[in-house]
Design a protein around this motif. Structure first.
Motif, short mmCIF file in Angstrom:
data_model
loop_
_atom_site.label_atom_id
_atom_site.label_comp_id
_atom_site.label_asym_id
_atom_site.label_seq_id
_atom_site.Cartn_x
_atom_site.Cartn_y
_atom_site.Cartn_z
N ILE A 40 0.84 -1.20 0.00
CA ILE A 40 0.00 0.00 0.00
C ILE A 40 0.87 1.25 0.00
O ILE A 40 0.62 2.21 -0.74
CB ILE A 40 -0.94 0.01 1.23
CG1 ILE A 40 -1.92 -1.15 1.15
CG2 ILE A 40 -1.67 1.33 1.36
CD1 ILE A 40 -2.90 -1.07 0.01
N TRP A 41 1.90 1.24 0.81
CA TRP A 41 2.80 2.40 0.90
C TRP A 41 3.48 2.68 -0.45
O TRP A 41 3.52 3.81 -0.91
CB TRP A 41 3.84 2.14 1.99
CG TRP A 41 4.81 3.25 2.21
CD1 TRP A 41 4.53 4.56 2.42
CD2 TRP A 41 6.23 3.14 2.25
NE1 TRP A 41 5.69 5.27 2.60
CE2 TRP A 41 6.75 4.42 2.51
CE3 TRP A 41 7.11 2.07 2.11
CZ2 TRP A 41 8.13 4.66 2.62
CZ3 TRP A 41 8.46 2.31 2.22
CH2 TRP A 41 8.96 3.60 2.47
N ILE A 42 3.99 1.65 -1.09
CA ILE A 42 4.66 1.82 -2.38
C ILE A 42 3.66 2.28 -3.44
O ILE A 42 3.96 3.15 -4.27
CB ILE A 42 5.38 0.53 -2.80
CG1 ILE A 42 6.58 0.30 -1.89
CG2 ILE A 42 5.82 0.58 -4.26
CD1 ILE A 42 7.29 -1.01 -2.10
N SER A 43 2.45 1.71 -3.41
CA SER A 43 1.45 2.14 -4.40
C SER A 43 1.08 3.61 -4.20
O SER A 43 0.82 4.33 -5.16
CB SER A 43 0.20 1.27 -4.32
OG SER A 43 -0.53 1.52 -3.14
N GLN A 44 1.04 4.08 -2.96
CA GLN A 44 0.74 5.48 -2.72
C GLN A 44 1.90 6.38 -3.12
O GLN A 44 1.68 7.53 -3.53
CB GLN A 44 0.36 5.72 -1.26
CG GLN A 44 -0.99 5.15 -0.92
CD GLN A 44 -1.43 5.46 0.49
OE1 GLN A 44 -0.67 6.03 1.28
NE2 GLN A 44 -2.66 5.09 0.82
N ILE A 45 3.11 5.90 -3.04
CA ILE A 45 4.26 6.68 -3.52
C ILE A 45 4.16 6.84 -5.03
O ILE A 45 4.39 7.93 -5.58
CB ILE A 45 5.60 6.00 -3.12
CG1 ILE A 45 5.82 6.12 -1.63
CG2 ILE A 45 6.76 6.59 -3.89
CD1 ILE A 45 7.01 5.34 -1.12
N LEU A 46 3.81 5.76 -5.73
CA LEU A 46 3.78 5.79 -7.19
C LEU A 46 2.51 6.44 -7.73
O LEU A 46 2.58 7.18 -8.73
CB LEU A 46 3.89 4.36 -7.75
CG LEU A 46 5.19 3.63 -7.42
CD1 LEU A 46 5.13 2.20 -7.90
CD2 LEU A 46 6.38 4.35 -8.01
N LEU A 47 1.37 6.22 -7.12
CA LEU A 47 0.09 6.65 -7.67
C LEU A 47 -0.53 7.84 -6.94
O LEU A 47 -1.51 8.40 -7.41
CB LEU A 47 -0.92 5.49 -7.67
CG LEU A 47 -0.46 4.22 -8.38
CD1 LEU A 47 -1.47 3.10 -8.15
CD2 LEU A 47 -0.26 4.48 -9.85
N GLY A 48 0.01 8.20 -5.81
CA GLY A 48 -0.55 9.28 -5.01
C GLY A 48 -1.57 8.74 -4.03
O GLY A 48 -1.98 7.58 -4.10
N PRO A 49 -2.00 9.61 -3.11
CA PRO A 49 -2.96 9.15 -2.11
C PRO A 49 -4.32 8.86 -2.72
O PRO A 49 -4.63 9.35 -3.81
CB PRO A 49 -3.02 10.33 -1.13
CG PRO A 49 -2.57 11.51 -1.91
CD PRO A 49 -1.62 11.00 -2.92
N PRO A 50 -5.14 8.11 -2.01
CA PRO A 50 -6.48 7.81 -2.54
C PRO A 50 -7.33 9.08 -2.56
O PRO A 50 -7.19 9.97 -1.73
CB PRO A 50 -7.04 6.78 -1.56
CG PRO A 50 -6.23 6.92 -0.32
CD PRO A 50 -4.90 7.44 -0.74
#
Length: 52
Positions: A40-50
């Motif tokens: 989840i942390w890596i996806s938020q780094i790459l895609l931004g917060p929800p």
């Protein structure tokens, strides 16, 4: 020829059960939750917060 394996004793079964319950299951739970949090942390780094 191979000889027949010795049957397991109640003590061996108890020791294996305690190892599974006290060591293996908690370690797998921590690893699973940690891996999910890292993903989840890596996806938020790459895609931004929800966005909500």
């Amino acid at each position: 020829m191979q000889s027949a394996p010795e049957p397991t004793t109640k003590r061996e079964e108890r020791n294996v059960f305690l190892f599974l319950v006290v060591v293996l299951v908690p370690a797998l739970a921590v690893a699973l939750v940690g891996s999910y949090g890292l993903a989840i942390w890596i996806s938020q780094i790459l895609l931004g917060p929800p966005h909500g």
